[in-house]
Design an enzyme around this catalytic site. Structure first.
Site, PDB file in Angstrom:
ATOM      1  N   ASP A 201      -3.082  -9.823   7.609  1.00 33.16           N
ATOM      2  CA  ASP A 201      -1.805  -9.712   8.299  1.00 33.16           C
ATOM      3  C   ASP A 201      -1.695  -8.361   8.993  1.00 33.16           C
ATOM      4  O   ASP A 201      -0.992  -8.220   9.999  1.00 33.16           O
ATOM      5  CB  ASP A 201      -0.642  -9.927   7.339  1.00 33.16           C
TER       6      ASP A 201
ATOM      7  N   VAL B 299      11.302 -10.042 -19.971  1.00 36.73           N
ATOM      8  CA  VAL B 299      11.403  -8.901 -20.874  1.00 36.73           C
ATOM      9  C   VAL B 299      12.130  -9.349 -22.137  1.00 36.73           C
ATOM     10  O   VAL B 299      13.154 -10.042 -22.072  1.00 36.73           O
ATOM     11  CB  VAL B 299      12.147  -7.734 -20.197  1.00 36.73           C
TER      12      VAL B 299
ATOM     13  N   CYS C 197       0.828  -1.191   0.000  1.00 34.86           N
ATOM     14  CA  CYS C 197       0.000   0.000   0.000  1.00 34.86           C
ATOM     15  C   CYS C 197       0.867   1.247   0.000  1.00 34.86           C
ATOM     16  O   CYS C 197       2.078   1.187  -0.141  1.00 34.86           O
ATOM     17  CB  CYS C 197      -0.904   0.006   1.245  1.00 34.86           C
TER      18      CYS C 197
END
Length: 622
Positions: free
Chosen positions: A102, A296, A2
């Site tokens: 959590d 990639v 976050c």
């Protein structure tokens, strides 16, 4: 995973300006948490949170999160992977839980045990702010190796903090001034990104930082440092056989990957042709059979996609190629610099952002990678070169030199013991470098070398010391890059090698388990042989390079730019610098990347305008 933001008032209570700034900071961090957001304030503290839902997506797990008594408040970024074990312990001690998250375990542990006891037990990646209303104390902390970020600034009567510098810059009246010393250190090729900001007045919480903020001020400490936990006697006294080491490492890796696969969302892996990410992919397949990989695939120069396909076929996962051509590169480069809040000094950073964006487009929120293995297990060429620097003290080399000559050489090298040491000159020149550039990192080299004094021969001591030093230098840049560029696409990047027990195991391995018969990561490769194609395990280390053709011609962007003015270079030197950038790709990436940074943050230019400016520069270069 976050974004967090907060404002602590030193005296007066939180007011309307503070709440507006929290809203602005959360908006600046929207990419870190697009799924939900909320805020909280009480007295002298205001907190904001942007949520990327990974574990327990229910509204009950929203943050800021409060204890049932309302006396503890948490905003938290990251994952603590041993939260289930911690929860069982807390429940046995009478704690009651309302969610399956959590975050609630972290909050309950902090409130029940106190941060000084709880934080060292957290096994994972995290930065968090916890407020204990019982004693009016705010705690800020970050995981032991700094995987998750936190930026802090004191501005008069306020202390403000957030997951990224740009959130602090969004606060009303916060000056956007570049620190010329930090800019100089970056151009001098210092590893700085994770722990130091390019903006004047912004401080980064150090790895394992544990700060306590009260009305009396800030008490700064660290709860973990390799110098404090390193036990040389474990290295010198290691009598375990190769087979025992192999079994231990296999078990630790399986446990760590299993923990890192816990998520209430889809998981993928970055599966290159190398050992580290390939091994993580193979082990993750056991816990998440549906997992797929990404690689990639540059359309200029060399691509490792074909070799990555060999690994993918061997372990039974689908591999998705992420193409990057020059147009895509120039489109993403300014975005990379914006999110890194630095110069974007390595071309592979563009590839990582392209990969993260493809993950997000495919609905993937969690990506596993192999970062940390080279530092912990001895995979870099310069670590082996550091060992060779000390071979004159080994037999038969010491027979060819006098004791006096070796003593003089020892006194010189002990202050710059590794191949990456900047101060490998003599006396006065060496001391000028140590004083003027980054003493906190340069002197750490010597302290690690001294801490390993019981380890013999000196060549082994230098090799192991170089690995440990890389945890605080090279790895810091990698972790900063991976956090910022994965979160730019709202993707959580997890690093299973950087698990607490694996770190402890690796830093206490003898040199022979890391480097043997001119083979780096010897023990790790022995584990990998059981899971990956032999050809890939023992291929020459390539790294994640991208062709210099991607940036060829961009050096003309330095004409009429900001970098010369900020650095106060004479106008007559500009053409020489542009010519250097034309000839030397590392110089081009540093100089043009820093010019992009200054145009974005000092000049206020838009990302899309800088992409067009890069295209124009390439055309002007012919």
């Amino acid at each position: 995973m976050c974004g967090i933001a907060g404002i602590w008032r030193k005296r007066n209570p939180v007011g309307a300006l503070d709440l507006s700034d929290i809203a602005r900071m959360m908006q600046a961090l929207a990419h870190r948490g697009p799924d939900d957001h909320d805020s909280w304030n009480n007295g002298r503290l205001a907190l904001g949170h942007r949520r990327l839902t990974i574990i327990d997506p229910s509204p009950a797990a929203r943050e800021p999160m409060l204890t049932a008594c309302g006396q503890g408040v948490l905003v938290y970024n990251g994952e603590v992977y041993n939260y289930r074990a911690l929860r069982q312990t807390l429940e046995a001690e009478g704690r009651v839980f309302r969610t399956a998250s959590d975050a609630e375990v972290v909050l309950q542990a902090l409130h029940h045990w106190g941060p000084e006891k709880a934080v060292p037990q957290f096994d994972g990646m995290f930065s968090l702010a916890y407020f204990d209303a019982r004693n009016e104390a705010l705690w800020l902390t970050r995981d032991r190796l700094g995987i998750k970020p936190m930026s802090v600034a004191e501005t008069g009567e306020r202390l403000i903090f957030a997951s990224e510098d740009k959130a602090l810059l969004a606060c009303d009246g916060f000056p956007c001034n570049v620190d010329a010393r930090e800019l100089t250190l970056r151009l001098a090729w210092q590893s700085r990104d994770s722990s130091y900001s390019l903006f004047d007045g912004i401080e980064r919480l150090p790895p394992a930082g544990l700060w306590k903020i009260t009305r009396d001020g800030i008490e700064k400490r660290c709860f973990w440092h390799v110098l404090d936990v390193l036990e040389p006697a474990r290295i010198t006294g290691d009598i375990s056989s190769d087979a025992e080491h192999l079994a231990t490492l296999q078990a630790l890796l399986e446990d760590s990957v299993g923990l890192h696969c816990i998520a209430d969302t889809s998981i993928a892996s970055a599966c290159s042709s190398g050992v580290d990410s390939g091994l993580i992919t193979a082990l993750a397949k056991r816990f998440r059979p549906e997992i797929h990989g990404y690689v990639v695939d540059p359309k200029l120069g060399r691509s490792e996609a074909a070799n990555a396909e060999r690994t993918a076929r061997h372990v039974g996962v689908n591999l998705r190629r992420v193409p990057v051509d020059k147009n895509r590169f120039l489109e993403l480069w300014p975005r990379v610099v914006w999110h890194l809040e630095s110069d974007g000094w390595h071309a592979s950073q563009v590839g990582l952002l392209a990969l993260a964006e493809q993950c997000r487009a495919d609905g993937v929120k969690v990506l596993l990678t192999g970062e940390g293995a080279d530092e912990l297990f001895g995979g870099y060429l310069w670590q082996a070169t550091s060992m060779r620097m000390w071979r004159p003290w080994s037999w038969p080399g010491r027979l060819l030199r006098s004791r006096r000559s070796l003593d003089r050489k020892f006194e010189r090298l002990r202050y710059a013991p590794y191949r990456t040491s900047l101060a490998n000159g003599y006396g006065r020149d060496r001391n000028m470098v140590l004083r003027a550039l980054a003493p906190e990192l340069n002197f750490l080299q010597m302290k690690i070398f001294e801490r390993l004094e019981p380890v013999t021969p000196l060549a082994d001591r230098a090799f192991l010391g170089s690995c440990l030093y890389d945890l605080y230098s090279h790895l810091q840049d990698l972790l900063h890059r991976h956090d910022r560029l994965s979160m730019a696409a709202s993707v959580e990047l997890r690093v299973p090698f950087l698990e607490n027990r694996l770190i402890d195991f690796a830093i206490h391995l003898p040199r022979q388990q890391k480097y043997r018969r001119k083979t780096g990561k010897w023990l790790l490769k022995k584990v990998a042989e059981k899971h990956l194609p032999h050809q890939n395990v023992h291929a020459a280390k390539m790294g994640f390079d991208m062709s210099s053709d991607f940036t060829a011609g961009t050096q003309t962007l330095l004409h009429g730019g900001f970098l010369r003015d900020v650095m106060k270079w004479p106008a007559s030197s500009l053409e020489d610098l542009i010519d250097l950038a034309r000839r030397d790709e590392p110089s081009r990436l540093r100089l043009v990347g820093m010019e992009l940074f200054l145009r974005l943050h000092v000049g206020g230019q838009k990302i899309e305008n800088l992409t067009e400016a890069l295209h124009t520069a390439c055309r002007d270069a012919g």
